[in-house]
Design an enzyme around this catalytic site. Structure first.
Site, short mmCIF file in Angstrom:
data_model
loop_
_atom_site.label_atom_id
_atom_site.label_comp_id
_atom_site.label_asym_id
_atom_site.label_seq_id
_atom_site.Cartn_x
_atom_site.Cartn_y
_atom_site.Cartn_z
N ASN A 101 4.92 4.38 0.67
CA ASN A 101 5.87 4.77 -0.38
C ASN A 101 5.14 5.28 -1.61
O ASN A 101 4.07 4.78 -1.97
CB ASN A 101 6.76 3.59 -0.77
CG ASN A 101 7.59 3.12 0.42
OD1 ASN A 101 7.70 3.84 1.41
ND2 ASN A 101 8.14 1.92 0.32
N ASP B 61 6.74 5.19 -4.53
CA ASP B 61 7.29 4.47 -5.68
C ASP B 61 6.35 3.32 -6.08
O ASP B 61 5.37 3.03 -5.39
CB ASP B 61 8.71 3.95 -5.37
CG ASP B 61 8.73 2.87 -4.28
OD1 ASP B 61 8.01 1.86 -4.42
OD2 ASP B 61 9.47 3.03 -3.28
N HIS C 209 0.26 7.59 0.73
CA HIS C 209 0.80 8.94 0.53
C HIS C 209 0.93 9.32 -0.93
O HIS C 209 1.70 10.21 -1.27
CB HIS C 209 2.16 9.06 1.25
CG HIS C 209 2.04 8.95 2.74
ND1 HIS C 209 3.10 8.64 3.56
CD2 HIS C 209 0.97 9.12 3.56
CE1 HIS C 209 2.67 8.62 4.82
NE2 HIS C 209 1.40 8.89 4.85
P1 OAD Z 1 11.46 6.73 7.53
O1 OAD Z 1 12.65 7.27 6.82
O2 OAD Z 1 10.87 7.54 8.62
O3 OAD Z 1 11.83 5.32 8.17
C1 OAD Z 1 12.50 4.35 7.42
C2 OAD Z 1 12.67 3.12 8.24
O4 OAD Z 1 13.30 2.15 7.42
C3 OAD Z 1 13.55 3.30 9.48
O5 OAD Z 1 12.93 2.72 10.62
C4 OAD Z 1 14.84 2.58 9.11
O6 OAD Z 1 15.48 1.97 10.23
C5 OAD Z 1 14.32 1.52 8.16
N1 OAD Z 1 15.31 0.99 7.22
C6 OAD Z 1 16.43 1.55 6.73
N2 OAD Z 1 17.04 0.73 5.87
C7 OAD Z 1 16.29 -0.40 5.81
C8 OAD Z 1 16.40 -1.63 5.11
N3 OAD Z 1 17.40 -1.90 4.27
N4 OAD Z 1 15.44 -2.56 5.32
C9 OAD Z 1 14.40 -2.31 6.15
N5 OAD Z 1 14.25 -1.18 6.83
C10 OAD Z 1 15.18 -0.22 6.68
O7 OAD Z 1 10.39 6.34 6.41
P2 OAD Z 1 8.83 6.06 6.57
O8 OAD Z 1 8.52 5.47 7.89
O9 OAD Z 1 8.40 5.34 5.35
O10 OAD Z 1 5.65 10.86 3.85
O11 OAD Z 1 8.28 7.53 6.52
C11 OAD Z 1 6.90 7.75 6.54
C12 OAD Z 1 6.57 8.97 5.74
O12 OAD Z 1 7.40 10.06 6.14
C13 OAD Z 1 6.84 8.85 4.27
O13 OAD Z 1 5.81 8.19 3.58
C14 OAD Z 1 6.96 10.28 3.84
C15 OAD Z 1 7.84 10.77 4.96
O14 OAD Z 1 7.78 12.11 5.23
C16 OAD Z 1 5.39 11.97 3.17
O15 OAD Z 1 6.21 12.54 2.48
C17 OAD Z 1 3.98 12.43 3.35
#
Ligand code: OAD
Length: 231
Positions: free
Chosen positions: A87, A89, A104
């Site tokens: 993240n 943030d 990131h």
């Molecule tokens: P994603 O949006 O790919 O995945 C978010 C995950 O959080 C999913 O598996 C959801 O099921 C889960 N989720 C949703 N609500 C939730 C909650 N209340 N509690 C817990 N989990 C929940 O986000 P990331 O895996 O962080 O990079 O994405 C990785 C990277 O892709 C980011 O850092 C960003 C993005 O493109 C860049 O921009 C380089």
């Protein structure tokens, strides 16, 4: 003290009011990655890219850490904790986590867009007024860009993250779809004796080679379950 490593993603901040990327209604349904999150996007239309991240920063400044961030910070009372987050943030820091490594980048910082100095001895500038605007420059006169790792760019903190995961006795993966590499590969740097837990309300595909205890809950509830399991 045992080493506990947290690998977090957008889901840990979802309950604070920050959109995830790949859930339904997530950011990558509203924006095209190629238009806002690549070096080519910057070349093509840097003002659009600045606008996109100015909105992300505004959102971050408006929200607060949630109970999951606080519970993660609390773990420091009993464990040697490192948070590795995808993240941009600062909610882990605001909740009190002391060792936070951003894979990131960090939305509250800016850096030079000079391609020659990118990723080498980078200087970071606080985004004091909450925005990076056209004409805001670094000390060498180059337009400032957000301190965010875009698709196609290297992840400078990766080797540090691999080392940290390699020392984990407990690895907690929380709120990440594990779709983005190289971050998703970090699990494989854990030692065989490391206990791995994953908190996510939705199904996340992890290799059957790894023994992962899945807690299929939102971050705030999942952190309570996780802490009970540790007891
Ligand atoms: P994603 O949006 O790919 O995945 C978010 C995950 O959080 C999913 O598996 C959801 O099921 C889960 N989720 C949703 N609500 C939730 C909650 N209340 N509690 C817990 N989990 C929940 O986000 P990331 O895996 O962080 O990079 O994405 C990785 C990277 O892709 C980011 O850092 C960003 C993005 O493109 C860049 O921009 C380089």
């Amino acid at each position: 003290m045992e080493n506990l490593v947290v690998l977090s993603g957008a889901g840990v901040s979802a309950e604070s009011g920050i959109s995830t990327f790949r859930d339904s209604g997530g950011l990558w349904e509203q924006y095209r990655i190629e238009e806002v999150a690549t070096p080519e996007a910057w070349e093509a239309n840097f003002e659009l890219v600045l606008d996109f991240y100015n909105m992300r920063r505004k959102n971050v400044l408006e929200v607060q850490p949630n109970q999951a961030h606080y519970e993660i910070a609390e773990l420091e009372k009993e464990y040697n904790v490192h948070v590795i987050t995808q993240n941009i943030d600062d909610l882990h820091e605001r909740a009190g986590s002391k060792n936070v490594l951003h894979l990131h980048g960090e939305i509250l910082l800016a850096k030079s867009s000079n391609p020659a100095t990118l990723h080498v001895n980078e200087d970071y500038y606080p985004v004091d007024k909450g925005l990076i605007e056209k004409g805001d420059t670094c000390s060498n006169g180059f337009q400032l860009r957000p301190h965010v790792v875009w698709f196609g760019e290297p992840v400078p903190n990766l080797s540090i993250a691999e080392e940290i995961v390699g020392k984990a006795d407990i690895l907690l993966v929380i709120g990440t779809s594990l779709n983005v590499y190289p971050a998703a590969n970090l699990l494989y740097f854990s030692k065989p004796s490391c206990k791995i837990y994953l908190i996510d309300p939705n199904q996340v595909n992890v290799s059957h080679d790894l023994d992962v205890k899945i807690i299929r809950e939102k971050a705030t509830d999942g952190m309570k379950t996780f802490r009970n399991l540790l007891k």
